[in-house]
Design a protein around this motif. Structure first.
Motif, PDB file in Angstrom:
ATOM      1  N   ALA A  26      49.839  36.304  34.880  1.00  0.00           N
ATOM      2  CA  ALA A  26      48.681  35.586  35.393  1.00  0.00           C
ATOM      3  C   ALA A  26      48.830  35.213  36.866  1.00  0.00           C
ATOM      4  O   ALA A  26      47.846  35.219  37.616  1.00  0.00           O
ATOM      5  N   LEU A  27      50.064  34.893  37.279  1.00  0.00           N
ATOM      6  CA  LEU A  27      50.276  34.460  38.659  1.00  0.00           C
ATOM      7  C   LEU A  27      50.286  35.628  39.647  1.00  0.00           C
ATOM      8  O   LEU A  27      49.606  35.590  40.679  1.00  0.00           O
ATOM      9  N   ALA A  28      51.077  36.650  39.343  1.00  0.00           N
ATOM     10  CA  ALA A  28      51.249  37.748  40.293  1.00  0.00           C
ATOM     11  C   ALA A  28      50.379  38.950  39.997  1.00  0.00           C
ATOM     12  O   ALA A  28      50.133  39.776  40.876  1.00  0.00           O
ATOM     13  N   GLY A  29      49.903  39.076  38.737  1.00  0.00           N
ATOM     14  CA  GLY A  29      49.139  40.251  38.357  1.00  0.00           C
ATOM     15  C   GLY A  29      47.910  40.526  39.196  1.00  0.00           C
ATOM     16  O   GLY A  29      47.708  41.663  39.657  1.00  0.00           O
ATOM     17  N   PRO A  30      47.051  39.513  39.430  1.00  0.00           N
ATOM     18  CA  PRO A  30      45.846  39.797  40.229  1.00  0.00           C
ATOM     19  C   PRO A  30      46.142  40.341  41.609  1.00  0.00           C
ATOM     20  O   PRO A  30      45.431  41.232  42.102  1.00  0.00           O
ATOM     21  N   PHE A  31      47.187  39.841  42.269  1.00  0.00           N
ATOM     22  CA  PHE A  31      47.522  40.340  43.598  1.00  0.00           C
ATOM     23  C   PHE A  31      48.016  41.787  43.530  1.00  0.00           C
ATOM     24  O   PHE A  31      47.668  42.618  44.380  1.00  0.00           O
ATOM     25  N   LEU A  32      48.826  42.098  42.519  1.00  0.00           N
ATOM     26  CA  LEU A  32      49.332  43.468  42.381  1.00  0.00           C
ATOM     27  C   LEU A  32      48.205  44.444  42.079  1.00  0.00           C
ATOM     28  O   LEU A  32      48.132  45.534  42.661  1.00  0.00           O
ATOM     29  N   VAL A  33      47.338  44.054  41.150  1.00  0.00           N
ATOM     30  CA  VAL A  33      46.259  44.958  40.754  1.00  0.00           C
ATOM     31  C   VAL A  33      45.288  45.195  41.896  1.00  0.00           C
ATOM     32  O   VAL A  33      44.891  46.332  42.175  1.00  0.00           O
ATOM     33  N   GLU A  34      44.905  44.122  42.589  1.00  0.00           N
ATOM     34  CA  GLU A  34      43.895  44.253  43.625  1.00  0.00           C
ATOM     35  C   GLU A  34      44.460  44.811  44.920  1.00  0.00           C
ATOM     36  O   GLU A  34      43.802  45.614  45.594  1.00  0.00           O
ATOM     37  N   ASP A  35      45.676  44.395  45.291  1.00  0.00           N
ATOM     38  CA  ASP A  35      46.249  44.827  46.574  1.00  0.00           C
ATOM     39  C   ASP A  35      47.008  46.140  46.454  1.00  0.00           C
ATOM     40  O   ASP A  35      46.834  47.048  47.272  1.00  0.00           O
ATOM     41  N   ALA A  36      47.869  46.247  45.418  1.00  0.00           N
ATOM     42  CA  ALA A  36      48.704  47.440  45.300  1.00  0.00           C
ATOM     43  C   ALA A  36      47.926  48.641  44.769  1.00  0.00           C
ATOM     44  O   ALA A  36      48.124  49.768  45.217  1.00  0.00           O
ATOM     45  N   PHE A  37      47.043  48.403  43.787  1.00  0.00           N
ATOM     46  CA  PHE A  37      46.330  49.521  43.156  1.00  0.00           C
ATOM     47  C   PHE A  37      44.871  49.613  43.592  1.00  0.00           C
ATOM     48  O   PHE A  37      44.187  50.568  43.233  1.00  0.00           O
ATOM     49  N   GLY A  38      44.397  48.630  44.323  1.00  0.00           N
ATOM     50  CA  GLY A  38      43.031  48.686  44.828  1.00  0.00           C
ATOM     51  C   GLY A  38      41.971  48.584  43.749  1.00  0.00           C
ATOM     52  O   GLY A  38      40.856  49.082  43.928  1.00  0.00           O
ATOM     53  N   LEU A  39      42.291  47.959  42.632  1.00  0.00           N
ATOM     54  CA  LEU A  39      41.322  47.817  41.543  1.00  0.00           C
ATOM     55  C   LEU A  39      40.634  46.456  41.631  1.00  0.00           C
ATOM     56  O   LEU A  39      41.224  45.472  42.060  1.00  0.00           O
ATOM     57  N   SER A  40      39.392  46.408  41.200  1.00  0.00           N
ATOM     58  CA  SER A  40      38.624  45.172  41.233  1.00  0.00           C
ATOM     59  C   SER A  40      38.072  44.871  39.849  1.00  0.00           C
ATOM     60  O   SER A  40      37.623  45.777  39.136  1.00  0.00           O
ATOM     61  N   ALA A  41      38.104  43.585  39.500  1.00  0.00           N
ATOM     62  CA  ALA A  41      37.598  43.178  38.191  1.00  0.00           C
ATOM     63  C   ALA A  41      36.083  43.042  38.174  1.00  0.00           C
ATOM     64  O   ALA A  41      35.479  42.954  37.105  1.00  0.00           O
TER      65      ALA A  41
END
Length: 306
Positions: free
Chosen positions: A29-44
Motif C-alpha cells: 500500500a505504501l510503495a506500490g502506487p509509486f512503483l506502478v505509476e512511476d516505474a511501469f507508467g500505469l494509471s488507476a
C-alpha cells in the motif's frame, strides 16, 4: 503486553506468518502506487475504451476494466484506502470498547449501570442497518475517513461487553488489590494494571476489527453507499458488479480485490490464533525438543527407563 507474551510472539509460526502477510500488504500500500505509476507508467484512473475488458497480458498483468483502466494499478492504489479504512475504524472501535468496557467493569455501581445500559441499547440496534442508514445519509459528503468514522462508531458494543466481562474477573485479583491499597488512582489502575493484563484480548479484538471494518467498507462500496469514485478494493467490486463482470467472464476484475481482502483476513486470523496459543497454556504446542524427548522416552524399554 507482558514480557512473556512479548517474548513468545516472534517464536510462534502463526504469528510470524500473519505478520509477514500484513507487512507485505503494508509495503504494497505504501510503495506500490509509486512503483506502478512511476516505474511501469500505469494509471488507476486513465480510461482507454478501446482496451476495455482485456484479459491478463504482458501489457496488463491483471487485465483491464470495462473502460480500459488497468486492474493491477487499481488493486495497488486501492489497497491504501482499504487498509486505512480498516485500520482507522479498528482504532476507533477498539478504543471505545476498551474505555467503556474496562471503565464500567472496574468502577461498578452507577457508572457501570449507565455504561452497560448504553452498550445494551447500542447492541439492540442492528449494526448493519444502522451502518447502511448512516452511510446513505452522509453519502458523497466525505472520503475514506468519513467511512472509517461511521464503521468505527457503530461497531464497538460487542467488544465493550467482552472487555467488561474480562475486567470483572480481574478487578479482584491480588495485583489490583495491591495497587488500591498503595493509594493508586482509579485511572492509574485502569491504564497501568487492567489494560496491560488484557493485552491478548485487546490485540485479538483489534485485528478482528480491522478485518471486519474492511469487509464493511467493501460491502458499503459494493451496494453503492461508499465513495465509489475513490479507488478501493470495495469500489472495484462495485464497478465489476455494475458492469456484469461475472456474467461476462471477466474474473480478473473481481477476484483480485476479493482475494486480497480474504488474505488480509487470514493473516489476522493467524495472528489471533498465535496469540491465543501463547496466552493460553492449554492451546500451546510443545516445542521440537520436547517432542523429541517424549518420542525417545516412548521408545525406551521398561529396563532402560529404570
Amino acid at each position: 503486553m507482558n514480557l512473556t507474551l512479548r517474548g513468545r510472539l516472534p517464536e510462534n509460526r502463526k504469528v510470524r506468518a500473519g505478520l509477514a502477510i500484513l507487512v507485505f500488504f503494508a509495503l504494497f500500500a505504501l510503495a506500490g502506487p509509486f512503483l506502478v505509476e512511476d516505474a511501469f507508467g500505469l494509471s488507476a484512473t486513465a480510461i482507454h475504451t478501446a482496451d476495455g475488458m482485456q484479459p491478463p497480458s504482458g501489457a496488463h498483468l491483471l487485465g483491464t476494466t470495462a473502460t480500459g483502466e488497468d486492474v493491477l494499478a487499481q488493486l495497488v492504489v486501492g489497497s491504501r484506502v482499504s487498509l486505512l479504512v480498516g485500520l482507522v475504524a479498528a482504532v476507533i472501535s477498539t478504543t471505545l470498547s476498551v474505555l467503556v468496557g474496562v471503565a464500567g467493569g472496574y468502577l461498578g455501581g452507577t457508572p457501570d449501570a449507565l455504561l452497560t445500559a448504553g452498550t445494551n441499547i447500542a447492541l439492540v440496534i442492528p449494526s448493519l442497518p444502522l451502518l447502511i442508514i448512516v452511510a446513505s445519509y452522509v453519502k458523497g459528503r466525505g472520503g475514506w475517513l468519513t467511512v472509517a468514522l461511521i464503521i468505527g462508531l457503530t461497531s464497538w458494543p460487542w467488544g465493550a461487553r467482552g472487555k467488561r466481562a474480562q475486567t470483572l474477573s480481574l478487578r479482584r485479583r491480588d495485583f489490583v488489590t495491591a495497587a488500591e491499597m498503595t493509594g493508586e488512582s482509579r485511572w492509574w489502575i485502569i491504564t497501568r494494571e487492567l489494560i496491560p493484563s488484557m493485552a491478548p484480548l485487546i490485540s485479538a479484538s483489534f485485528l478482528s476489527a480491522v478485518v471486519l471494518s474492511m469487509f464493511a467498507d467493501a460491502g458499503l462500496s459494493f451496494i453503492g453507499l461508499g465513495n465509489i469514485n475513490l479507488t478501493s478494493w470495495g469500489s472495484m467490486l462495485y464497478w465489476a458488479q455494475n458492469a456484469s463482470a461475472l456474467a461476462r467472464g471477466a474474473w480478473w476484475w473481481f477476484i483480485p480485490p476479493g482475494a486480497c481482502i480474504a488474505v488480509v483476513g487470514i493473516a489476522a486470523g493467524l495472528i489471533n490464533f498465535g496469540i491465543d496459543e501463547i496466552a493460553n497454556p492449554r492451546l500451546r504446542k510443545p516445542g521440537r525438543a520436547v517432542r523429541r524427548r517424549a518420542a525417545a522416552a516412548a521408545l525406551r524399554t521398561p529396563e532402560e527407563a529404570r
